[in-house]
Design a protein around this motif. Structure first.
Motif, PDB file in Angstrom:
ATOM      1  N   ARG A 348      28.408 -29.108  70.471  1.00  0.00           N
ATOM      2  CA  ARG A 348      28.418 -27.714  70.881  1.00  0.00           C
ATOM      3  C   ARG A 348      29.084 -26.850  69.814  1.00  0.00           C
ATOM      4  O   ARG A 348      28.640 -25.754  69.521  1.00  0.00           O
ATOM      5  N   GLU A 349      30.164 -27.368  69.246  1.00  0.00           N
ATOM      6  CA  GLU A 349      30.991 -26.549  68.374  1.00  0.00           C
ATOM      7  C   GLU A 349      30.861 -27.012  66.937  1.00  0.00           C
ATOM      8  O   GLU A 349      30.866 -28.205  66.666  1.00  0.00           O
ATOM      9  N   ARG A 350      30.804 -26.064  66.019  1.00  0.00           N
ATOM     10  CA  ARG A 350      30.781 -26.443  64.628  1.00  0.00           C
ATOM     11  C   ARG A 350      32.132 -26.144  63.990  1.00  0.00           C
ATOM     12  O   ARG A 350      32.559 -26.825  63.084  1.00  0.00           O
ATOM     13  N   ASP A 351      32.777 -25.155  64.515  1.00  0.00           N
ATOM     14  CA  ASP A 351      34.048 -24.750  63.945  1.00  0.00           C
ATOM     15  C   ASP A 351      35.107 -25.794  64.241  1.00  0.00           C
ATOM     16  O   ASP A 351      35.304 -26.181  65.391  1.00  0.00           O
TER      17      ASP A 351
ATOM     18  N   GLU B 231      34.323 -10.463  71.280  1.00  0.00           N
ATOM     19  CA  GLU B 231      35.668 -10.910  70.927  1.00  0.00           C
ATOM     20  C   GLU B 231      36.088 -12.120  71.759  1.00  0.00           C
ATOM     21  O   GLU B 231      36.931 -12.896  71.354  1.00  0.00           O
ATOM     22  N   LEU B 232      35.523 -12.217  72.962  1.00  0.00           N
ATOM     23  CA  LEU B 232      35.900 -13.323  73.842  1.00  0.00           C
ATOM     24  C   LEU B 232      35.341 -14.626  73.299  1.00  0.00           C
ATOM     25  O   LEU B 232      34.426 -14.645  72.495  1.00  0.00           O
ATOM     26  N   ASP B 233      35.917 -15.705  73.780  1.00  0.00           N
ATOM     27  CA  ASP B 233      35.514 -17.023  73.311  1.00  0.00           C
ATOM     28  C   ASP B 233      34.356 -17.515  74.186  1.00  0.00           C
ATOM     29  O   ASP B 233      34.560 -18.199  75.178  1.00  0.00           O
ATOM     30  N   LEU B 234      33.148 -17.128  73.827  1.00  0.00           N
ATOM     31  CA  LEU B 234      31.994 -17.425  74.667  1.00  0.00           C
ATOM     32  C   LEU B 234      31.125 -18.512  74.045  1.00  0.00           C
ATOM     33  O   LEU B 234      31.166 -18.757  72.854  1.00  0.00           O
ATOM     34  N   LYS B 235      30.321 -19.147  74.905  1.00  0.00           N
ATOM     35  CA  LYS B 235      29.364 -20.127  74.404  1.00  0.00           C
ATOM     36  C   LYS B 235      28.319 -19.429  73.558  1.00  0.00           C
ATOM     37  O   LYS B 235      27.916 -19.905  72.526  1.00  0.00           O
ATOM     38  N   LYS B 236      27.847 -18.316  74.061  1.00  0.00           N
ATOM     39  CA  LYS B 236      26.816 -17.591  73.323  1.00  0.00           C
ATOM     40  C   LYS B 236      27.131 -16.105  73.343  1.00  0.00           C
ATOM     41  O   LYS B 236      26.868 -15.438  74.328  1.00  0.00           O
ATOM     42  N   PRO B 237      27.697 -15.601  72.261  1.00  0.00           N
ATOM     43  CA  PRO B 237      28.001 -14.170  72.227  1.00  0.00           C
ATOM     44  C   PRO B 237      26.713 -13.352  72.210  1.00  0.00           C
ATOM     45  O   PRO B 237      25.685 -13.832  71.720  1.00  0.00           O
ATOM     46  N   PRO B 238      26.747 -12.142  72.751  1.00  0.00           N
ATOM     47  CA  PRO B 238      25.518 -11.346  72.814  1.00  0.00           C
ATOM     48  C   PRO B 238      25.027 -10.945  71.426  1.00  0.00           C
ATOM     49  O   PRO B 238      25.815 -10.614  70.548  1.00  0.00           O
ATOM     50  N   SER B 239      23.723 -11.012  71.240  1.00  0.00           N
ATOM     51  CA  SER B 239      23.136 -10.653  69.952  1.00  0.00           C
ATOM     52  C   SER B 239      22.803  -9.171  69.935  1.00  0.00           C
ATOM     53  O   SER B 239      22.936  -8.481  70.938  1.00  0.00           O
ATOM     54  N   ILE B 240      22.353  -8.710  68.770  1.00  0.00           N
ATOM     55  CA  ILE B 240      21.981  -7.297  68.657  1.00  0.00           C
ATOM     56  C   ILE B 240      20.772  -7.003  69.540  1.00  0.00           C
ATOM     57  O   ILE B 240      20.712  -5.979  70.207  1.00  0.00           O
ATOM     58  N   HIS B 273      25.242 -17.443  80.074  1.00  0.00           N
ATOM     59  CA  HIS B 273      25.773 -18.736  80.496  1.00  0.00           C
ATOM     60  C   HIS B 273      26.597 -18.528  81.744  1.00  0.00           C
ATOM     61  O   HIS B 273      27.326 -17.541  81.846  1.00  0.00           O
ATOM     62  N   ARG B 274      26.522 -19.469  82.667  1.00  0.00           N
ATOM     63  CA  ARG B 274      27.232 -19.261  83.919  1.00  0.00           C
ATOM     64  C   ARG B 274      28.746 -19.147  83.678  1.00  0.00           C
ATOM     65  O   ARG B 274      29.397 -18.244  84.196  1.00  0.00           O
ATOM     66  N   THR B 275      29.270 -20.050  82.853  1.00  0.00           N
ATOM     67  CA  THR B 275      30.714 -20.002  82.625  1.00  0.00           C
ATOM     68  C   THR B 275      31.087 -18.728  81.871  1.00  0.00           C
ATOM     69  O   THR B 275      32.124 -18.126  82.126  1.00  0.00           O
ATOM     70  N   ASP B 276      30.218 -18.326  80.952  1.00  0.00           N
ATOM     71  CA  ASP B 276      30.468 -17.096  80.210  1.00  0.00           C
ATOM     72  C   ASP B 276      30.513 -15.905  81.152  1.00  0.00           C
ATOM     73  O   ASP B 276      31.345 -15.007  81.008  1.00  0.00           O
ATOM     74  N   LEU B 277      29.597 -15.909  82.134  1.00  0.00           N
ATOM     75  CA  LEU B 277      29.534 -14.795  83.080  1.00  0.00           C
ATOM     76  C   LEU B 277      30.877 -14.608  83.765  1.00  0.00           C
ATOM     77  O   LEU B 277      31.365 -13.488  83.903  1.00  0.00           O
ATOM     78  N   ASP B 278      31.481 -15.738  84.174  1.00  0.00           N
ATOM     79  CA  ASP B 278      32.773 -15.653  84.856  1.00  0.00           C
ATOM     80  C   ASP B 278      33.822 -15.041  83.945  1.00  0.00           C
ATOM     81  O   ASP B 278      34.541 -14.126  84.336  1.00  0.00           O
TER      82      ASP B 278
END
Lengths: 472, 301
Positions: A348-351, B231-240, B273-278
């Motif tokens: 999952r993580e690369r960093d 800025e949050l530590d998310l699985k998938k940050p929002p893209s442009i 992502h579900r966890t991201d949503l929370d």
């Protein structure tokens, strides 16, 4: 320090560029001749008058990764600053002689205008420039600030101390300062980036002043780790570990090829057979087989993360990280008292930092006593992967083989080792300490090859040892 | 449209005119790519517009976009060319006995029987094209090695026909999500461009360009919220692309402000992502405040 100038070298920008390449190489950026040629070609296409454009063009051709880019920025700044200063010293140019506007008096006797500088106005102007991010205004104001503050007392002579003192006196902070009047631009705090930039400019200007006074350049020093500010902070150089592991992959991929039976699992390649049959009028006389590609090695890695190996665990994790970067087909486990699979964490993580945090946070190592229980680890590992172990699989254990007096269960370990093609043990302790105290590496060594490994050099030795032909 | 641009500014304006707002270095590297004929390796997090850059370049230069999507196991036959052996067989059988072997052989290894795959298409095209090799990090190192000939000489060697050299120089973009380190040999042949998430101002401009009807105030708040989320530590940050989608959604809903309720209802557009949503609901939703928010004022959050 002899008051001698460095050899100016051959004149011209080409020579400077090549020197820049040298400087980058000395910082570990892989700059080849082809990159330099590209840089020259790129510079022919861009206007020379815009420093930003020139820098971007050089960066695009010379720095090929985010890390390289960061180093490039630092080296570029320093290099051209030094080159310009060296030229100025050689030519004997002084700032004061040029006679710029107010505050241009950088050094030497204070210009008549100096006493008239309104400190509060200066503070406000600087804060404003920082908020706007106006680079050239910042530069001018930095000189003013040095003239106004730096020379009030005596400079401490240490650039870093002077920079901080000036900044404090200017009252520049990134946090909001609610006690200031509302119209003051510093009230809401200043953007951190601009502040850092301003400090950099201050530092440059102070250094410039120093060089002018002493008429010589300070000795150039390589960037230290702090300058590079690598986001990952393992003791060992992560990049070096990655390089070694890339070699490891090649070694493992070719191992044992000769041991396999000829054409045992050959598949007919229909496409190529048909093509070949064209020569015989469409009758497939000559069967073509799929080429036997070397199968990807399968790797199982067990990594001890208990307290007794704390000092080595960062290194182990960076090895694991590098392994995951290189091998697609691998499963990794961490263990203390029991094992816990962390394959998906790495996928999952690369960093690296994120990985090590994730592992320490939620790898879910059942850590009741904090002491390693190898016996239990082996049986759990056997239960988890016994079906997948086969003669082409490689098992690597990273651990110190200290059982805390518990049963080592070498028989189970032997069973695992016999199922797998090769088994290696990387022990972070110096060989001298092996088998002293509760270290039982000897009983495991009967089933695997053990290596002393806690530096990248030793890791390299391990990879070299892999080239030895298999004895199975 | 211009055949080859003659200045960086021209490229920037050109890209803007086709709906892509390039950063300073993006415009410069794109310009260098067209001038030097070197491939560009574009790296950066997912969703910063790497693929979009190639599309925009194609639109701006008025060239065809040839796209090679990489995946694990991609091989020469799928990337370069393949002989159409069915057609070759038919050819032989149709001719039957009365043709000499030499003639048949000459015939069946002609271009007519070649199935062109993306790389071949890009090389052989009479018109200059933009070649996009997408997600090169998904392939194996072996495939990278095969690309080297194509990227440095713009030619492909076919044993039966000899080397096929490019008639025109394509603009080549390789994108990588940085999921694995690419080989030095490949990097050496490329210009390098690192794309990162844009600054608030830049992204605001992008959003405004794509949804001109959305009010400036909402757009600014939207971009600030998206930056907060990143800025949050998310699985998938929002893209442009997702900020633009969100802007469109808000436009459809006729929103004139983003408050907590609206954010919770629509945040599934930017968080997947579900966890991201929370995490996002907890950390960002609360900050927006329930009513008409007084001020988000956090760029440095």
């Amino acid at each position: 320090m002899a008051p001698r100038l460095p050899d100016p070298g051959p004149p011209g920008i080409s020579a400077r560029l090549i020197e820049l390449g040298e400087a980058l190489r000395s910082e570990g950026v892989a700059v080849g001749t082809s990159e330099l040629l590209d840089a020259f070609a790129a510079l022919e296409e861009v206007p020379w008058t815009k420093p930003d454009v020139v820098r971007e063009a050089l960066a695009a051709t010379l720095a090929k990764s985010p890390e390289d880019r960061r180093v490039f920025e630092l080296v570029f700044e320093r290099f051209f600053f030094r080159a310009a200063e060296a030229a100025a010293v050689r030519a004997g140019i002084k700032e004061g002689a040029v006679g710029t506007e107010a505050g241009g008096s950088g050094e030497g006797e204070p210009a008549p205008g100096d006493r008239d500088i309104d400190l509060d106005a200066l503070r406000r102007q600087i804060a404003e420039a920082l908020r706007e991010g106006d680079e050239s205004a910042m530069r001018d104001l930095a000189r003013l600030a040095i003239a106004a503050f730096g020379r009030q007392g005596t400079g401490s002579g240490v650039v870093g101390v002077d920079v901080q003192r000036i900044r404090r006196q200017l009252g520049l902070r990134s946090e909001p300062q609610p006690d200031l009047p509302p119209e003051d631009p510093r009230r809401d705090g200043l953007p951190r980036d601009a502040l850092r930039r301003f400090e950099q400019i201050l530092r440059r200007e102070l250094e410039r002043g120093q060089i002018e006074r002493t008429e010589q350049l300070p000795a150039s020093r390589p960037l230290n780790e702090l300058d590079r500010a690598l986001p990952t902070g393992p003791l060992q150089d992560l990049a070096a570990v990655h390089r070694v592991v890339a070699q490891l992959r090649r070694r493992l991929a070719t191992q044992g090829m000769e041991a396999r039976g000829r054409r045992r699992h050959a598949h007919v390649d229909v496409r190529r057979t048909m093509r070949a049959s064209l020569q015989t009028g469409g009758v497939p006389v000559d069967l073509r087989f799929r080429p036997r590609r070397p199968r990807r090695p399968e790797l199982f890695v067990l990594c001890d993360v208990s307290t007794s190996v704390t000092s080595a665990s960062v290194f182990f994790l960076s090895v694991l990280h590098a392994l995951h970067d290189t091998f697609r087909k691998m499963r990794s486990f961490v263990f203390i008292e029991r094992i816990s699979e962390v394959t998906d964490v790495f996928e999952r993580e690369r960093d690296f930092e994120a990985v090590s945090q994730a592992i320490s946070r939620d790898a879910g190592v059942a850590d009741i006593s904090g002491y390693t229980d190898y016996g239990r680890v082996w049986s759990e590992f056997r239960d988890a992967v016994a079906d997948e172990l086969h003669p082409r699989a490689t098992v690597i254990v990273l651990g110190d083989a200290r059982t805390n007096g518990r049963d080592p269960r070498a028989d189970v370990f032997g069973e695992i080792a016999s199922l797998a093609g090769r088994t290696f043990w990387l022990n972070p302790e110096p060989r001298l300490y092996w088998n002293y105290g509760d270290s039982v590496i000897a009983v495991y060594e009967q089933h695997c090859e053990a290596f002393e490994c806690w530096t990248t050099t030793q890791l390299e030795d391990f990879v070299k040892a892999l080239t030895k032909p298999m004895t199975v | 449209m211009a055949a080859t641009p003659t200045s960086v500014d021209q490229v920037r304006e050109g890209l803007q005119s086709v709906g892509y707002l390039p950063g300073e270095s993006t415009a410069l590297v794109a310009y260098l790519a067209t001038r030097l004929g070197k491939p560009v390796l574009v790296e950066g997090p997912a969703g910063v517009g790497k693929t979009e850059l190639a599309k925009a370049l194609a639109r701006y230069l008025d060239r065809r976009l040839v796209r090679l999507q990489c995946y694990e196991g991609l091989d020469e036959a799928k990337a370069l060319y393949e002989w159409n052996y069915r057609k070759q067989l038919l050819r032989i059988q149709a001719e039957a006995a009365d043709t000499g072997w030499d003639r048949v052989q000459d015939d069946i290894f002609g271009e007519e029987f070649l199935l062109e795959r993306p790389l071949m298409t890009a090389i052989a095209s009479p018109e200059p094209v933009v070649l996009l090799i997408d997600e090169i990090d998904k392939t194996d190192q072996e495939f990278e090695a095969m690309l080297l000939e194509v990227l440095s000489d713009f030619q492909i060697s076919i044993p039966e026909l000899g080397p096929v050299a490019a008639k025109t120089t394509p603009v080549v973009l390789l994108t990588s999500n940085n999921s694995r380190e690419l080989t030095e040999a490949l990097k050496r042949r490329c210009l390098y461009l690192w794309l990162d998430y844009p600054s608030v101002e830049q992204e605001l401009e992008i959003v405004r360009l794509h949804t001109p009807d959305l009010s400036e105030q909402v757009a600014r708040k939207l971009v600030e919220v998206v930056h907060m989320v990143r800025e949050l530590d998310l699985k998938k940050p929002p893209s442009i692309a997702e900020s633009i989608d969100w802007a469109r959604a808000l436009l459809l809903l006729g929103a004139d402000d983003i408050d907590e309720r609206l954010f919770r209802e629509t945040m599934s557009v930017i968080v997947k992502h579900r966890t991201d949503l929370d995490i996002v609901a907890e950390r960002v939703g609360v900050r927006l405040g329930p009513g008409p928010a007084s001020g988000v004022g956090t760029q440095a959050a």
